[in-house]
Design a protein around this motif. Structure first.
Motif, mmCIF file in Angstrom:
data_model
loop_
_atom_site.group_PDB
_atom_site.id
_atom_site.type_symbol
_atom_site.label_atom_id
_atom_site.label_comp_id
_atom_site.label_asym_id
_atom_site.label_seq_id
_atom_site.Cartn_x
_atom_site.Cartn_y
_atom_site.Cartn_z
ATOM 1 N N LYS A 172 0.848 -1.194 0.000
ATOM 2 C CA LYS A 172 0.000 0.000 0.000
ATOM 3 C C LYS A 172 0.881 1.239 0.000
ATOM 4 N N ARG A 173 0.595 2.120 -0.901
ATOM 5 C CA ARG A 173 1.420 3.326 -1.018
ATOM 6 C C ARG A 173 1.267 4.249 0.187
ATOM 7 N N ALA A 174 0.214 4.115 0.952
ATOM 8 C CA ALA A 174 0.009 4.957 2.142
ATOM 9 C C ALA A 174 0.670 4.365 3.378
ATOM 10 N N SER A 175 1.663 3.481 3.185
ATOM 11 C CA SER A 175 2.307 2.814 4.324
ATOM 12 C C SER A 175 3.759 3.253 4.509
ATOM 13 N N ALA A 176 4.032 4.540 4.324
ATOM 14 C CA ALA A 176 5.405 5.047 4.457
ATOM 15 C C ALA A 176 5.982 4.664 5.817
ATOM 16 N N CYS A 177 7.177 4.048 5.786
ATOM 17 C CA CYS A 177 7.843 3.693 7.051
ATOM 18 C C CYS A 177 9.196 4.377 7.192
ATOM 19 N N SER A 178 9.649 5.056 6.135
ATOM 20 C CA SER A 178 10.817 5.932 6.254
ATOM 21 C C SER A 178 10.786 6.954 5.131
ATOM 22 N N LEU A 179 11.408 8.080 5.404
ATOM 23 C CA LEU A 179 11.467 9.188 4.456
ATOM 24 C C LEU A 179 12.811 9.868 4.599
ATOM 25 N N ALA A 180 13.386 10.252 3.478
ATOM 26 C CA ALA A 180 14.593 11.066 3.483
ATOM 27 C C ALA A 180 14.444 12.188 2.477
ATOM 28 N N LEU A 181 14.993 13.326 2.830
ATOM 29 C CA LEU A 181 15.063 14.485 1.944
ATOM 30 C C LEU A 181 16.508 14.958 1.914
ATOM 31 N N VAL A 182 16.998 15.302 0.740
ATOM 32 C CA VAL A 182 18.325 15.885 0.588
ATOM 33 C C VAL A 182 18.129 17.230 -0.100
ATOM 34 N N VAL A 183 18.634 18.283 0.532
ATOM 35 C CA VAL A 183 18.462 19.644 0.041
ATOM 36 C C VAL A 183 19.689 20.038 -0.786
ATOM 37 N N VAL A 184 19.429 20.493 -2.016
ATOM 38 C CA VAL A 184 20.495 20.927 -2.913
ATOM 39 C C VAL A 184 20.274 22.389 -3.273
ATOM 40 N N GLN A 185 21.316 23.185 -3.094
ATOM 41 C CA GLN A 185 21.290 24.590 -3.487
ATOM 42 C C GLN A 185 22.517 24.864 -4.335
ATOM 43 N N GLN A 186 22.297 25.475 -5.485
ATOM 44 C CA GLN A 186 23.362 25.797 -6.431
ATOM 45 C C GLN A 186 24.224 24.556 -6.724
ATOM 46 N N ASN A 187 23.542 23.441 -6.956
ATOM 47 C CA ASN A 187 24.183 22.165 -7.308
ATOM 48 C C ASN A 187 25.080 21.601 -6.214
ATOM 49 N N LYS A 188 24.829 21.972 -4.966
ATOM 50 C CA LYS A 188 25.607 21.430 -3.852
ATOM 51 C C LYS A 188 24.639 20.941 -2.770
ATOM 52 N N VAL A 189 24.916 19.757 -2.238
ATOM 53 C CA VAL A 189 24.118 19.237 -1.129
ATOM 54 C C VAL A 189 24.418 20.091 0.095
ATOM 55 N N VAL A 190 23.372 20.667 0.685
ATOM 56 C CA VAL A 190 23.571 21.547 1.840
ATOM 57 C C VAL A 190 22.906 21.035 3.114
ATOM 58 N N ASP A 191 21.990 20.075 2.999
ATOM 59 C CA ASP A 191 21.307 19.582 4.192
ATOM 60 C C ASP A 191 20.602 18.272 3.855
ATOM 61 N N SER A 192 20.225 17.553 4.906
ATOM 62 C CA SER A 192 19.449 16.333 4.704
ATOM 63 C C SER A 192 18.564 16.094 5.927
ATOM 64 N N PHE A 193 17.549 15.276 5.707
ATOM 65 C CA PHE A 193 16.601 14.915 6.761
ATOM 66 C C PHE A 193 16.245 13.456 6.568
ATOM 67 N N TYR A 194 16.217 12.706 7.655
ATOM 68 C CA TYR A 194 15.822 11.301 7.590
ATOM 69 C C TYR A 194 14.999 10.971 8.823
ATOM 70 N N THR A 195 13.969 10.195 8.618
ATOM 71 C CA THR A 195 13.200 9.701 9.752
ATOM 72 C C THR A 195 12.579 8.353 9.426
ATOM 73 N N LEU A 196 12.508 7.536 10.450
ATOM 74 C CA LEU A 196 11.631 6.372 10.380
ATOM 75 C C LEU A 196 10.236 6.878 10.678
ATOM 76 N N ILE A 197 9.235 6.189 10.187
ATOM 77 C CA ILE A 197 7.839 6.584 10.369
ATOM 78 C C ILE A 197 7.055 5.364 10.820
ATOM 79 N N ASN A 198 6.214 5.549 11.811
ATOM 80 C CA ASN A 198 5.313 4.474 12.217
ATOM 81 C C ASN A 198 4.114 4.508 11.268
ATOM 82 N N PRO A 199 3.995 3.527 10.373
ATOM 83 C CA PRO A 199 2.903 3.562 9.402
ATOM 84 C C PRO A 199 1.558 3.131 9.985
ATOM 85 N N GLN A 200 1.585 2.631 11.206
ATOM 86 C CA GLN A 200 0.362 2.136 11.844
ATOM 87 C C GLN A 200 -0.331 1.102 10.957
ATOM 88 N N MET A 201 0.493 0.281 10.320
ATOM 89 C CA MET A 201 0.014 -0.767 9.416
ATOM 90 C C MET A 201 0.913 -1.974 9.544
#
Length: 180
Positions: free
Chosen positions: A14-43
């Motif tokens: 099920k696509r609504a069952s996210a259990c982890s997410l990551a974001l990588v922020v790029v500015q002017q073609n350079k990685v400047v930040d990131s975010f990662y979390t596990l998620i309780n999908p309650q499924m």
């Protein structure tokens, strides 16, 4: 080029069952930040998904649910923002359906799919999976199917494509995310 690379892993089919997410922020073609979390999908978790990404129900039992994560990341999803993902239709649908599950309005943002860009720019590859494209571009990907590692690889793919083929060609492949 400025953008966010995102990747989700899901607990089951099920696509609504996210259990982890990551974001990588790029500015002017350079990685400047990131975010990662596990998620309780309650499924329920499927064994096949656990085998792919290694995330178990025990690992997420005390983690936030997606509606608790959303206030911390919603600023990255605005109409002018470019979001990239490798196989973006999957990740965009996970976002949309997970938000819908919690009654949160889905934002609209610009999307670039690095599967699509790699097919355009690297047509002779045997396939356009993330690990194949990463290897072809000499981008490290040590923990495939870890959302953070996959987001970094995706970001680096788009940076490399931007440097070799130009921002205008990449942006010509952009689409608006679908809210419904």
């Amino acid at each position: 080029m400025d953008f966010i690379a995102m990747d989700f892993e899901t607990a089951n089919r099920k696509r609504a069952s996210a259990c982890s997410l990551a974001l990588v922020v790029v500015q002017q073609n350079k990685v400047v930040d990131s975010f990662y979390t596990l998620i309780n999908p309650q499924m329920q978790f499927d064994a096949q998904n656990i085998h792919i990404h290694g995330i178990t129900p025990e690992m997420v039992q005390d983690q936030p649910t997606f509606d608790q994560v959303w206030p911390h990341i919603q600023m990255f999803y605005t109409p002018g923002r470019i979001v990239t993902a490798h196989n973006a239709p999957f990740d965009v649908s996970v976002m949309r359906l997970t938000l819908d599950r919690y009654g949160i309005a889905a934002p609209r943002y610009q999307v670039i799919d690095t599967v699509k860009t790699s097919r355009q720019f690297l047509p002779k590859l045997p396939n356009h999976r993330l690990d194949t494209v990463s290897a072809a571009l000499h981008i490290p990907l040590e923990h495939h199917h870890n959302a953070l590692a996959d987001s970094y690889a995706c970001a680096r793919i788009l940076i490399a494509e931007n440097e070799h083929f130009g921002e205008a060609r990449i942006k010509s492949m952009m689409k608006l995310s679908k809210a419904g």
